[in-house]
Design a protein around this motif. Structure first.
Motif, short mmCIF file in Angstrom:
data_model
loop_
_atom_site.label_atom_id
_atom_site.label_comp_id
_atom_site.label_asym_id
_atom_site.label_seq_id
_atom_site.Cartn_x
_atom_site.Cartn_y
_atom_site.Cartn_z
N LYS A 195 -1.95 -28.75 17.65
CA LYS A 195 -3.15 -27.93 17.49
C LYS A 195 -2.90 -26.52 18.02
N MET A 246 -8.54 -22.06 13.97
CA MET A 246 -7.93 -23.29 14.50
C MET A 246 -7.19 -24.00 13.38
N GLN A 274 -3.52 -26.94 12.66
CA GLN A 274 -2.41 -27.71 13.21
C GLN A 274 -1.11 -27.20 12.59
N SER A 307 -5.27 -28.89 8.68
CA SER A 307 -6.55 -28.86 9.43
C SER A 307 -6.98 -27.45 9.77
#
Length: 291
Positions: free
Chosen positions: A66, A59, A61, A85
């Protein structure tokens, strides 16, 4: 101001990762992306990244949006995007290719269909692959890795470039499939795609943003705003990139003298081209040819 606070991810630093192979400063392959030290702050990409998730989950950004990558997903991140992130599951595994922007454009410079389709991935960086597409990418990865390691092969770099071009065709076919199922392009995306196609055709003769705007029947200001919103680059950046790549290729791979090259690319004179080249590359055309 924020732009200057964002650090750039450097392809050269990735060479220190374990289990990686690389071709000079142009290309790196690793099967241990899970071992790579990931930044804890926003990073602006200065290279092309193509990754396949084979296990676990990632995961992050991308330009504040996202993104979630699962097994069977391929990720294509172009230069100038900002990654932040970043998180991964403990069991995450994947294959990763990183290549310099110059090397990427050198490979696809004469294949407009491929470059146009890759533009689609700027707004759609994550795509789910079918099993046969996963298998094909893995095969490309292993054979390219093998050729990079074959340092005794006189044609090693040309072989790798040829294999990458073949892989790009297959990736473009995946992008084409996804594109057919996707929602229609926005007006801004349509303008951007048309602009890039015009640049690919006319950059040798025409470098004025106003000329491209005129061909698209819009104002230069609207074209500039649209291109920057879609790609995070100005029209001049895109035009300059194509011109500089062509200059690099001609200086390295042709016997034409610098005056002939300046005439071929429609510069007012040799001196003007020299200043233009040095401004973008950091050395004169003569120095570049000798380097």
């Amino acid at each position: 101001m924020v732009k200057h606070l964002i650090k750039e991810s450097d392809l050269n630093k990735a060479k220190t990762w374990s289990e990686s192979v690389f071709l000079g400063d142009d290309l790196l392959l690793t099967e241990r992306i899970n071992e790579a030290p990931m930044p804890t702050e926003p990073r602006r990409m200065n290279f092309i990244l193509i990754g396949l998730c084979t296990k676990g989950e990632v995961m992050y950004q991308l330009d504040t949006q996202k993104q979630v990558i699962k097994p069977g997903d391929i990720l294509i991140v172009s230069d100038r995007h900002v990654v932040d992130s970043y998180q991964r599951s403990p069991d995450m595994e994947g294959l990763c290719m990183m290549m310099s922007v110059h090397f990427f454009r050198e490979i696809i410079q004469n294949v407009s269909d491929v470059s146009a389709l890759f533009l689609f991935s700027r707004q759609h960086p994550v795509m789910s692959l079918e099993q046969r597409e996963i298998d094909t990418f893995k095969e490309y990865f292993q054979v390219i890795k093998q050729k990079i390691s074959d340092e005794g092969n006189h044609f090693r770099k040309d072989l790798v470039k040829t294999l990458l071009l073949a892989m790009f065709y297959d990736l473009s076919n995946i992008i084409y499939r996804v594109k057919q199922d996707d929602k229609p392009q926005t007006r801004a995306e349509v303008i951007f795609t048309k602009f890039i196609k015009l640049v690919e055709t006319h950059f040798r003769q025409e470098r004025r943003v106003s000329w491209y705007a005129q061909q698209l029947c819009i104002t230069a200001k609207y074209l500039s705003e649209t291109v920057k919103n879609v790609s995070r680059r100005t029209p001049n950046d895109w035009i300059d990139n194509y011109v500089i790549l062509e200059l690099r290729v001609l200086l390295r791979n042709s016997t034409k003298n610098i005056k002939e090259i300046s005439e071929e690319l429609n510069f007012p004179n040799q001196s003007f081209m020299g200043k233009y080249f040095k401004e973008h590359v950091g050395m004169s055309p003569t120095q570049y040819r000798k380097s």
